[in-house]
Write a protein that holds these residues in place. Structure first.
Motif, PDB file in Angstrom:
ATOM      1  N   ILE A 169     -18.960 -38.423 -66.035  1.00 12.86           N
ATOM      2  CA  ILE A 169     -18.493 -37.445 -67.022  1.00 12.86           C
ATOM      3  C   ILE A 169     -19.613 -36.474 -67.371  1.00 12.86           C
ATOM      4  N   ALA A 170     -20.803 -37.016 -67.618  1.00  7.34           N
ATOM      5  CA  ALA A 170     -21.949 -36.166 -67.966  1.00  7.34           C
ATOM      6  C   ALA A 170     -22.336 -35.262 -66.803  1.00  7.34           C
ATOM      7  N   ALA A 171     -22.295 -35.802 -65.584  1.00  5.77           N
ATOM      8  CA  ALA A 171     -22.653 -35.007 -64.405  1.00  5.77           C
ATOM      9  C   ALA A 171     -21.674 -33.850 -64.212  1.00  5.77           C
ATOM     10  N   CYS A 172     -20.371 -34.127 -64.403  1.00  5.19           N
ATOM     11  CA  CYS A 172     -19.373 -33.063 -64.263  1.00  5.19           C
ATOM     12  C   CYS A 172     -19.534 -32.019 -65.369  1.00  5.19           C
ATOM     13  N   ALA A 173     -19.788 -32.483 -66.592  1.00  9.69           N
ATOM     14  CA  ALA A 173     -19.999 -31.545 -67.701  1.00  9.69           C
ATOM     15  C   ALA A 173     -21.213 -30.659 -67.428  1.00  9.69           C
ATOM     16  N   TYR A 174     -22.253 -31.231 -66.838  1.00 11.85           N
ATOM     17  CA  TYR A 174     -23.460 -30.479 -66.467  1.00 11.85           C
ATOM     18  C   TYR A 174     -23.112 -29.346 -65.491  1.00 11.85           C
ATOM     19  N   ALA A 175     -22.322 -29.682 -64.469  1.00  6.05           N
ATOM     20  CA  ALA A 175     -21.927 -28.666 -63.478  1.00  6.05           C
ATOM     21  C   ALA A 175     -21.028 -27.603 -64.101  1.00  6.05           C
ATOM     22  N   VAL A 176     -20.105 -28.024 -64.964  1.00  5.52           N
ATOM     23  CA  VAL A 176     -19.176 -27.080 -65.588  1.00  5.52           C
ATOM     24  C   VAL A 176     -19.923 -26.092 -66.479  1.00  5.52           C
ATOM     25  N   ILE A 177     -20.888 -26.595 -67.253  1.00  3.90           N
ATOM     26  CA  ILE A 177     -21.647 -25.716 -68.158  1.00  3.90           C
ATOM     27  C   ILE A 177     -22.488 -24.717 -67.360  1.00  3.90           C
ATOM     28  N   ILE A 178     -23.114 -25.193 -66.282  1.00  2.00           N
ATOM     29  CA  ILE A 178     -23.895 -24.283 -65.431  1.00  2.00           C
ATOM     30  C   ILE A 178     -23.009 -23.164 -64.890  1.00  2.00           C
ATOM     31  N   MET A 179     -21.835 -23.522 -64.394  1.00  6.87           N
ATOM     32  CA  MET A 179     -20.929 -22.505 -63.855  1.00  6.87           C
ATOM     33  C   MET A 179     -20.437 -21.554 -64.939  1.00  6.87           C
ATOM     34  N   ALA A 180     -20.202 -22.097 -66.133  1.00  2.92           N
ATOM     35  CA  ALA A 180     -19.756 -21.247 -67.239  1.00  2.92           C
ATOM     36  C   ALA A 180     -20.832 -20.225 -67.605  1.00  2.92           C
ATOM     37  N   VAL A 181     -22.100 -20.658 -67.628  1.00  2.53           N
ATOM     38  CA  VAL A 181     -23.204 -19.750 -67.945  1.00  2.53           C
ATOM     39  C   VAL A 181     -23.357 -18.693 -66.849  1.00  2.53           C
ATOM     40  N   TYR A 182     -23.291 -19.124 -65.602  1.00  2.00           N
ATOM     41  CA  TYR A 182     -23.435 -18.177 -64.489  1.00  2.00           C
ATOM     42  C   TYR A 182     -22.282 -17.183 -64.449  1.00  2.00           C
ATOM     43  N   PHE A 186     -21.144 -30.975 -57.100  1.00  2.00           N
ATOM     44  CA  PHE A 186     -20.354 -32.200 -57.237  1.00  2.00           C
ATOM     45  C   PHE A 186     -20.814 -33.309 -56.295  1.00  2.00           C
ATOM     46  N   PRO A 187     -21.074 -33.034 -54.997  1.00  2.00           N
ATOM     47  CA  PRO A 187     -21.609 -34.112 -54.148  1.00  2.00           C
ATOM     48  C   PRO A 187     -22.999 -34.570 -54.583  1.00  2.00           C
ATOM     49  N   MET A 188     -23.877 -33.643 -54.961  1.00  2.00           N
ATOM     50  CA  MET A 188     -25.238 -34.013 -55.358  1.00  2.00           C
ATOM     51  C   MET A 188     -25.242 -34.887 -56.609  1.00  2.00           C
ATOM     52  N   LEU A 189     -24.332 -34.614 -57.529  1.00  2.00           N
ATOM     53  CA  LEU A 189     -24.284 -35.342 -58.804  1.00  2.00           C
ATOM     54  C   LEU A 189     -23.393 -36.567 -58.742  1.00  2.00           C
ATOM     55  N   GLY A 190     -22.771 -36.810 -57.601  1.00  2.00           N
ATOM     56  CA  GLY A 190     -21.932 -37.998 -57.460  1.00  2.00           C
ATOM     57  C   GLY A 190     -20.568 -37.871 -58.096  1.00  2.00           C
ATOM     58  N   VAL A 191     -20.085 -36.664 -58.282  1.00  2.00           N
ATOM     59  CA  VAL A 191     -18.765 -36.463 -58.894  1.00  2.00           C
ATOM     60  C   VAL A 191     -17.674 -36.597 -57.838  1.00  2.00           C
ATOM     61  N   GLN A 192     -17.813 -35.899 -56.733  1.00  2.00           N
ATOM     62  CA  GLN A 192     -16.854 -35.925 -55.636  1.00  2.00           C
ATOM     63  C   GLN A 192     -17.580 -35.705 -54.318  1.00  2.00           C
ATOM     64  N   SER A 193     -16.944 -36.127 -53.248  1.00  2.00           N
ATOM     65  CA  SER A 193     -17.521 -35.851 -51.933  1.00  2.00           C
ATOM     66  C   SER A 193     -17.280 -34.392 -51.571  1.00  2.00           C
ATOM     67  N   SER A 194     -18.091 -33.884 -50.672  1.00  2.00           N
ATOM     68  CA  SER A 194     -17.955 -32.499 -50.237  1.00  2.00           C
ATOM     69  C   SER A 194     -16.584 -32.261 -49.607  1.00  2.00           C
ATOM     70  N   LYS A 195     -16.073 -33.264 -48.883  1.00  2.00           N
ATOM     71  CA  LYS A 195     -14.758 -33.138 -48.249  1.00  2.00           C
ATOM     72  C   LYS A 195     -13.663 -32.945 -49.292  1.00  2.00           C
ATOM     73  N   ASP A 196     -13.736 -33.699 -50.377  1.00  2.00           N
ATOM     74  CA  ASP A 196     -12.723 -33.598 -51.431  1.00  2.00           C
ATOM     75  C   ASP A 196     -12.834 -32.281 -52.196  1.00  2.00           C
ATOM     76  N   VAL A 197     -14.050 -31.757 -52.294  1.00  2.00           N
ATOM     77  CA  VAL A 197     -14.240 -30.495 -53.024  1.00  2.00           C
ATOM     78  C   VAL A 197     -13.734 -29.325 -52.198  1.00  2.00           C
ATOM     79  N   PRO A 251     -19.440 -25.752 -56.883  1.00  2.00           N
ATOM     80  CA  PRO A 251     -18.946 -27.140 -56.820  1.00  2.00           C
ATOM     81  C   PRO A 251     -19.181 -27.809 -55.472  1.00  2.00           C
ATOM     82  N   ILE A 252     -19.211 -27.045 -54.383  1.00  2.00           N
ATOM     83  CA  ILE A 252     -19.451 -27.634 -53.061  1.00  2.00           C
ATOM     84  C   ILE A 252     -20.838 -28.258 -52.995  1.00  2.00           C
ATOM     85  N   ILE A 253     -21.777 -27.735 -53.792  1.00  2.00           N
ATOM     86  CA  ILE A 253     -23.144 -28.269 -53.813  1.00  2.00           C
ATOM     87  C   ILE A 253     -23.322 -29.281 -54.937  1.00  2.00           C
TER      88      ILE A 253
END
Length: 621
Positions: A40-53, A72-83, A68-70
């Motif tokens: 949850i924290a990892a996904c929130a981290y990615a979402v906030i970064i994208m919102a700022v950008y 989510f897989p790096m943070l363990g949220v989803q695999s690159s294939k699923d993204v 997200p292609i970079i």
């Protein structure tokens, strides 16, 4: 030294934001790394970064959508294939299919013919001209890009304005000197006025000279007042184009990016639900668009034209001829000339129009859910195919493919050859070719939509959406009508600074879980918020149509902000009225759907008693 250093640093603010944002936010995933909330924290981290950008645009919007292609897989949220699979969803191809037909419409100038035909119908009186421009722009932006519609309409408006102001004497003196009516210098009424003044001065009568000076001052004030009136008219007729382009795109599912974001968000968050297709969206969006467009027309008249004459114009009396649709003035002749330059309707235009009408009819009658057959399947042409296989996307792509095959000239071989046709038989080029598509297709928007879909999917897969749903239970006692109104206001003013598609991508997954948290129908919050993403009327940077109109130099930021602020609020009230009236029976908002999960202990029922802002809660059995 210090001010210079600060100034140099500020010139690199985009680089600073790009580098510091992940660093400043990194404690969030690190702190929760070894807990049950790590995903949850990892996904929130990615979402906030994208919102700022997305908000600061330190990267192009489409490039940010690829993060997200970079991340989510790096943070363990989803695999690159699923993204990656989110970037070519069914809704992406619905957008592509609509855009391909729109490119064909632009290529053969069918959109310009439609716009000029509308303007010829309404005439050149300013308020009816404004209504004609808004109607044509809104209709075109329902089907083709808002940006392309505005870019086509503004030069037409500029040419009409030049002649209209010159014909009514409301052009500015400097404009008159630059563009004299007869194309010559020193001629016309100015030359006659100069000769009369010289004769009067030669008479030597002091009293007469004094009167002449007074008359000259009065004439100058009259010219100044007339020029100001013409300036206001110019601003109104240009602003109406960008406003109508923003409003018109809300009527159809393919009209603008946020409308497609909600379809995928609903499919992702509520996989067992009926989803939103072209007809279900159009049934709500089109009436709301008409109401918002009429409101914008009235408001622009009050701001830039004579508002006191509005009622008299509607009744065709009481305005001393100001509402007469004069077809002999210069402005009308400009419209007629531009329309005549298009020539008669060509064969390619007829073909494109045929395919366009066919596409709309196929979308409308694909799945008529209001007509149930004996086997409990909905009526429609997809009845003859496997249920659920033929979607709006398949329909759009099917019609678009025909355009790549259909010839742009009538056939001239065998029995199809005309008697007078001596040309050798040869295949004609198709209506649409890939070179034109490559040049005109906004691929960045397709990627941006994919980024929004990937973001919504990651929010659900990580459990962030469920966590937010539980947190939103605290809003269960808040009046749901007031909550929906506040959400629309927040979204509408945030989208003044950010892309409307990215705003929808960030907010809609949150609002879907907010609705489950307070046990209200998800559509009640998500649909108004989606349309509010397009209500960006205040700033030139808010949307490309605003920027195009602003770039012509007649409008100041203050003019757009002053007019757009009240229009924002007015359109939000229209949206609130729509969702609380015909939106309730249309989407079944009076009951909580079985395909969503109520996180609280009671269901918020929407109905006549709730329109005042007082929710009626009933306990689930």
């Amino acid at each position: 030294m210090a001010p210079r250093l600060v100034k140099e640093l500020l010139s690199f603010w985009k680089s600073i934001v790009f580098l510091l944002t992940p660093v400043v936010l990194c404690p969030l995933p690190i702190y929760f790394a070894s807990t049950q909330y790590s995903k949850i924290a990892a996904c929130a981290y990615a979402v906030i970064i994208m919102a700022v950008y997305w908000t600061t645009e330190v990267l192009p919007l489409a490039v940010t959508a690829l993060l997200p292609i970079i991340l989510f897989p790096m943070l363990g949220v989803q695999s690159s294939k699923d993204v990656c699979i989110n970037y070519l969803k069914d809704n992406n191809f619905l957008f592509v299919g609509g855009l391909l037909v729109a490119v064909a419409i632009e290529k053969w100038n069918l959109h310009k013919r439609i716009a000029l035909r509308v303007l010829l119908t309404v005439g050149s009186e300013p308020r009816w001209l404004m209504l004609g421009m808004m109607s044509a722009t809104a209709f075109l932006s329902m089907w083709i890009s808002n940006t392309a519609t505005t870019a086509m309409m503004v030069p037409i408006a500029q040419a009409i304005l030049t002649e209209l102001l010159r014909d009514t004497g409301k052009d500015k003196p400097e404009e008159r000197r630059m563009l004299p009516p007869d194309g010559k210098t020193g001629g016309g009424e100015d030359g006659e006025a100069l000769k009369l003044k010289e004769i009067r001065m030669e008479e030597g009568d002091h009293d007469f000279v004094e009167d002449d000076t007074t008359m000259a001052e009065d004439q100058k004030q009259l010219q100044s007042s007339s020029a100001d009136s013409g300036d206001r008219m110019s601003k109104g007729l240009l602003l109406c184009i960008c406003y109508a382009a923003n409003i018109g795109g809300t009527a159809t599912l393919t009209g603008t990016g946020p409308n497609l974001v909600i379809t995928q968000a609903v499919d992702t968050l509520f996989p067992n639900g009926p989803g939103i297709d072209f007809v279900t969206w159009f049934s709500f969006g089109f009436p709301a668009m008409i109401l918002a467009l009429l409101l914008a027309w009235i408001w622009l008249q009050c701001m830039f034209l004579d508002c006191s004459c509005l009622l008299g114009c509607i009744k065709q009396r009481g305005c001393k001829g100001r509402c007469k649709r004069d077809r002999n003035n210069a402005a009308y002749k400009v419209i007629r000339r531009q329309y005549d330059e298009l020539g008669p309707v060509s064969f390619p235009e007829k073909v494109v129009l045929l395919h366009f009408v066919l596409l709309v009819l196929l979308w409308f009658f694909r799945d008529m859910k209001f007509v149930k057959l004996e086997n409990k399947r909905a009526a429609g042409w997809t009845y003859f195919f496997v249920k659920g296989y033929m979607t709006d996307a398949a329909t759009g792509i099917m019609v678009a493919i025909f355009l790549f095959f259909w010839p742009s000239k009538p056939p001239n071989f065998m029995c199809c050859r005309r008697k007078r046709d001596t040309r050798p038989a040869e295949p004609a080029p198709p209506i649409l070719d890939w070179a034109t598509v490559h040049q005109k297709m906004p691929w960045s928007v397709v990627i941006l939509l994919g980024g929004g879909f990937a973001l919504a999917d990651g929010v659900k897969a990580s459990g962030l959406s469920d966590w937010m749903g539980q947190g939103f239970q605290t809003f269960a006692g808040f009046p749901v009508v007031a909550l929906a109104l506040i959400i629309c206001v927040i979204v509408a003013f945030i989208t003044e600074f950010t892309s409307n598609t990215s705003t929808a991508a960030i907010f809609l997954p949150i609002l879907g879980k907010l609705a489950e948290g307070i046990c209200v129908h998800p559509y009640y919050l998500m649909i108004p918020a989606t349309i509010a993403c397009s209500f960006a009327f205040m700033l030139p940077v808010a949307t490309p149509p605003n920027a195009i109109v602003f770039s012509y130099g007649r409008i100041k930021v203050f003019d757009m902000a002053k007019c757009g602020f009240m229009l924002n609020l007015g359109c939000i009230l229209v949206l609130t009225f729509a969702i609380n009236t015909y939106g309730i029976p249309l989407y079944g908002l009076s009951t909580f759907p079985s395909w969503a999960t109520c996180a609280a202990g009671g269901v918020t029922v929407l109905g006549p008693a709730n329109v005042t802002g007082l929710p009626a809660n009933v306990t689930l059995g």
